[in-house]
Write a protein that holds these residues in place. Structure first.
Motif: not given
Length: 271
Positions: A241-261
């Motif tokens: 996903x992209x929010x305010x120009x920042x990308x984040x990775x959403x993982x299968x079966x997990x609540x946390x997300x990872x920032x994409x620099x």
């Protein structure tokens, strides 16, 4: 041309000498008070947003190369990246500097003729950036980073990739198949290994191998670095996903997300 610059140099005498030379060669350049190490360079660069950075390679806290990568990641997405010049006493670091999309590098002791050429190169780059859309200037810098990243992966690719992660478990050793790893994340002196396993060790273990040593041993077809501190298994990614120009990775079966620099965002383009 009016521009601002930040010098990062842990030797005050050398910082002052460089500032004096720049003032003579480029009178219109506004010099900010120098940073004394890589950590201060990171904080000051993000806060004061200079047009140009002169980074010494060898500094305490963070070296110039590490500071440059951290600055790229922390830089506001709506702004073009600063132009980077590395200052080093060692010629072998020149290639590494350019791999991080430096505009130029100069060797110590800095020669006036060499610095004059660097100043002219910086002025030319700033003119191009001033007459182009910010996105275009940013795209050019990211393209340079992308090419360098791919070249480093190709050069550093091992003959065999890791198939098992070995992690201490009490007095024993836990063997984790690499395909069970969802992602790696640097955490202080350790690296967190997040797995899809629900066995004795749970879904998370810690290993001492630094991420920078681990990455070259991972198959780049299966694992992508998405941040200086995170590497993810492609099969674990559900969406990006992209929010305010920042990308984040959403993982299968997990609540946390990872920032994409922004340094690694090029990998996520629609097919």
């Amino acid at each position: 041309m009016n521009a601002t610059a930040l010098i990062a140099e842990d030797e005050p005498v050398l910082a002052q000498a460089l500032a004096t030379m720049l003032t003579r060669l480029w009178p219109e350049l506004t010099l900010l008070p120098p940073a004394q190490d890589g950590g201060e360079a990171l904080q000051r660069a993000v806060a004061e947003q200079p047009d140009v950075l002169f980074l010494d390679i060898h500094m305490p806290d963070r070296d110039g190369l590490d500071a440059a990568e951290a600055i790229v990641e922390a830089w506001p997405t709506e702004l073009p990246l600063p132009l980077i010049v590395f200052v080093t006493a060692y010629d072998q670091y020149a290639l590494a500097a350019f791999e991080r999309a430096a505009v130029d590098y100069v060797l110590k002791p800095v020669q006036t003729t060499r610095m004059a050429a660097t100043c002219q190169r910086l002025k030319d780059q700033l003119k191009l950036r001033a007459h182009a859309q910010d996105d275009g200037a940013l795209a050019g810098t990211l393209e340079a980073l992308r090419s360098a990243s791919l070249e480093r992966q190709a050069d550093a690719a091992p003959t065999t990739s890791l198939t098992v992660i070995q992690a201490a478990m009490g007095s024993g050793l836990l063997m984790i198949p690499i395909e069970d790893v969802q992602y790696f994340e640097a955490a202080d002196k350790y690296v967190r290994v997040i797995t899809s396993s629900t066995g004795m060790a749970g879904a998370e273990v810690l290993i001492r191998t630094p991420l920078r040593e681990l990455v070259p041993r991972l198959n780049p077809l299966h694992f992508w670095q998405v941040h200086r501190s995170a590497v993810v298994n492609l099969k674990a990614i559900e969406r990006v996903s992209r929010t305010n120009g920042r990308m984040r990775v959403h993982l299968r079966g997990r609540a946390e997300t990872l920032e994409v620099s922004r340094m690694y965002a090029y990998q996520f383009k629609a097919m």
